[in-house]
Design an enzyme around this catalytic site. Sequence first.
Site, PDB file in Angstrom:
ATOM      1  N   ASP A 137       0.050   5.164   1.026  1.00 34.47           N
ATOM      2  CA  ASP A 137      -0.060   6.114   2.148  1.00 34.47           C
ATOM      3  C   ASP A 137      -0.149   5.383   3.487  1.00 34.47           C
ATOM      4  O   ASP A 137      -0.980   4.505   3.670  1.00 34.47           O
ATOM      5  CB  ASP A 137      -1.291   7.008   1.963  1.00 34.47           C
ATOM      6  CG  ASP A 137      -1.096   7.980   0.821  1.00 34.47           C
ATOM      7  OD1 ASP A 137      -0.451   9.008   1.030  1.00 34.47           O
ATOM      8  OD2 ASP A 137      -1.567   7.678  -0.298  1.00 34.47           O
TER       9      ASP A 137
ATOM     10  N   ASP B 197       0.876  -1.172   0.000  1.00 31.88           N
ATOM     11  CA  ASP B 197       0.000   0.000   0.000  1.00 31.88           C
ATOM     12  C   ASP B 197       0.921   1.233   0.000  1.00 31.88           C
ATOM     13  O   ASP B 197       2.112   1.119   0.332  1.00 31.88           O
ATOM     14  CB  ASP B 197      -0.844  -0.088   1.285  1.00 31.88           C
ATOM     15  CG  ASP B 197      -1.535   1.195   1.632  1.00 31.88           C
ATOM     16  OD1 ASP B 197      -2.333   1.661   0.815  1.00 31.88           O
ATOM     17  OD2 ASP B 197      -1.275   1.737   2.724  1.00 31.88           O
TER      18      ASP B 197
ATOM     19  N   ASP C 189      -1.953  -0.361   5.686  1.00 35.71           N
ATOM     20  CA  ASP C 189      -2.301   0.238   6.986  1.00 35.71           C
ATOM     21  C   ASP C 189      -3.782   0.560   7.144  1.00 35.71           C
ATOM     22  O   ASP C 189      -4.204   0.991   8.209  1.00 35.71           O
ATOM     23  CB  ASP C 189      -1.544   1.566   7.164  1.00 35.71           C
ATOM     24  CG  ASP C 189      -2.120   2.657   6.277  1.00 35.71           C
ATOM     25  OD1 ASP C 189      -2.317   2.394   5.070  1.00 35.71           O
ATOM     26  OD2 ASP C 189      -2.412   3.750   6.784  1.00 35.71           O
TER      27      ASP C 189
HETATM   28  O1  LIG Z   1      -4.426   3.156  -0.362  1.00 37.47           O
HETATM   29  P1  LIG Z   1      -3.473   4.219   0.073  1.00 37.47           P
HETATM   30  O2  LIG Z   1      -2.245   4.304  -0.754  1.00 37.47           O
HETATM   31  O3  LIG Z   1      -3.172   4.140   1.549  1.00 37.47           O
HETATM   32  O4  LIG Z   1      -4.270   5.596  -0.154  1.00 37.47           O
HETATM   33  C1  LIG Z   1      -5.370   5.954   0.700  1.00 37.47           C
HETATM   34  C2  LIG Z   1      -5.555   7.448   0.654  1.00 37.47           C
HETATM   35  O5  LIG Z   1      -4.275   8.005   0.969  1.00 37.47           O
HETATM   36  C3  LIG Z   1      -4.134   9.414   0.892  1.00 37.47           C
HETATM   37  O6  LIG Z   1      -4.782   9.992   1.999  1.00 37.47           O
HETATM   38  C4  LIG Z   1      -4.219   9.635   3.248  1.00 37.47           C
HETATM   39  O7  LIG Z   1      -2.853  10.099   3.301  1.00 37.47           O
HETATM   40  C5  LIG Z   1      -2.730  11.556   3.257  1.00 37.47           C
HETATM   41  C6  LIG Z   1      -1.236  11.884   3.205  1.00 37.47           C
HETATM   42  O8  LIG Z   1      -0.567  11.322   4.286  1.00 37.47           O
HETATM   43  C7  LIG Z   1      -3.444  12.161   4.457  1.00 37.47           C
HETATM   44  O9  LIG Z   1      -3.322  13.581   4.444  1.00 37.47           O
HETATM   45  C8  LIG Z   1      -4.919  11.754   4.437  1.00 37.47           C
HETATM   46  O10 LIG Z   1      -5.568  12.222   5.591  1.00 37.47           O
HETATM   47  C9  LIG Z   1      -5.036  10.218   4.378  1.00 37.47           C
HETATM   48  O11 LIG Z   1      -6.397   9.830   4.191  1.00 37.47           O
HETATM   49  C10 LIG Z   1      -4.620   9.946  -0.411  1.00 37.47           C
HETATM   50  O12 LIG Z   1      -4.556  11.343  -0.423  1.00 37.47           O
HETATM   51  C11 LIG Z   1      -6.017   9.433  -0.732  1.00 37.47           C
HETATM   52  O13 LIG Z   1      -6.391   9.881  -2.010  1.00 37.47           O
HETATM   53  C12 LIG Z   1      -5.979   7.912  -0.723  1.00 37.47           C
HETATM   54  O14 LIG Z   1      -7.248   7.381  -1.041  1.00 37.47           O
END
Ligand SMILES: O=P(O)(O)OC[C@H]1O[C@H](O[C@H]2O[C@H](CO)[C@@H](O)[C@H](O)[C@H]2O)[C@H](O)[C@@H](O)[C@@H]1O
Length: 386
Positions: free
Chosen positions: A116, A114, A305
């Site tokens: 983020d 994954d 995560d």
């Molecule tokens: O599937 P992932 O790669 O984990 O993506 C899930 C979402 O991640 C991002 O948002 C998350 O991370 C951001 C940066 O650390 C944070 O600011 C936010 O609050 C989190 O939800 C991304 O911006 C999303 O578009 C993804 O869906």
Amino acid sequence: MTNPNVVVSDTQSAIAMALAVAGNAYSPPPSNSQPNGYPYNLALFSKSKFPKSLETKNIAWVEAMRASSPTRNSSSSEDTEHKKAWIMKHPSALGVFEEIMSAAKMKQVVIFLDYDGTLSPIVENPDQAYMAPEMREAVKNVAKYFPTAIVSGRCRAKVYNFVRLSELYYAGSHGMDIKGPSARKHQKGNQNVLCQPAKDFLPTMTEVYGILLEKTKGIPGANVENNKFCLSVHFRRVEEQSWNDLADRVKSVLKDYPELRLTQGRKVLEIRPTIKWDKGKALEFLLESLGYANSKDVLPIYIGDDRTDEDAFKVLRKRGQGFGILVSKIPKETEATYSLQEPPEASYAISATFSGMETIGSTQSLASIEIECGKKFHQEVFESVG
Ligand SMILES: O=P(O)(O)OC[C@H]1O[C@H](O[C@H]2O[C@H](CO)[C@@H](O)[C@H](O)[C@H]2O)[C@H](O)[C@@H](O)[C@@H]1O
């Protein structure tokens, strides 16, 4: 903004309740799906099929929004005990590394990561979620040995811009946009696209993105991210007193789009097509593409995560194969087998896997042959696609 005293088990039920009322409970009739859960006919949806329960109390939504990314541990003795029990159930992947390596002998390891919260730390501004150089190096190295895929909620182009390794597979938009490595072959246009199960929804997603931008612009801190087949409404930087209002505005938009559903990630509301496709399906699709659909000789390792990663952990459990590893500092209900605390630990684990495999390769001749065969196979499969 986050309540540090929130009790984890309550948190989980709040999320579950909110997701249930939000439409996760709603799934399209299976008879309308095409093989492999491929796109549904949009005409099959009508407003009357929209779940009435979406009107259910907002309190559940706000609770779930509050709980969607708890960052601090409580230090009460009850919570410490709870954490100890959780670690016993989901030991650190670093602590059981030998076990993982021994399970990997004679098997083709396939790595799923994954982005983020796993490869990059969670930060306030989604546009600044950079990977540490050591993490990139670790991923680059592990991909020399094993097919390696990034499976993210972000759109594929965006996650590629962060990772910038052309030898990897990328599954963006929560697995709804999958593409094989471009490093081995020069191709024009999008010939390399392997799987876009929500392709028919693209005009709708673009339209809804515009509406959401307009609807949420009066809420300071709200940020709508266009992830192509998924739209993310971030509220990490929104004052908690406005969360209810934000959720209401988003839900009001969705009333006109019964073919879309609302889910939650870490301080983010996500709007996506109501098709039976998720990160678990993406994992299955990639294993199948690699020739391991029914193989006993494959060991998928998935590190993630988020709630959305649970779909992939579930698939591994069901297959009885490989390991799901949850990156989390706090105990969470999970289908993962092992845990890691935060991205730097994930970086360490990925590096260790790569070094461990080098050792196995040099001491176990059969294993190294197996690895070579797997590498060759995965190159051939993707060179023959498109
Ligand atoms: O599937 P992932 O790669 O984990 O993506 C899930 C979402 O991640 C991002 O948002 C998350 O991370 C951001 C940066 O650390 C944070 O600011 C936010 O609050 C989190 O939800 C991304 O911006 C999303 O578009 C993804 O869906």
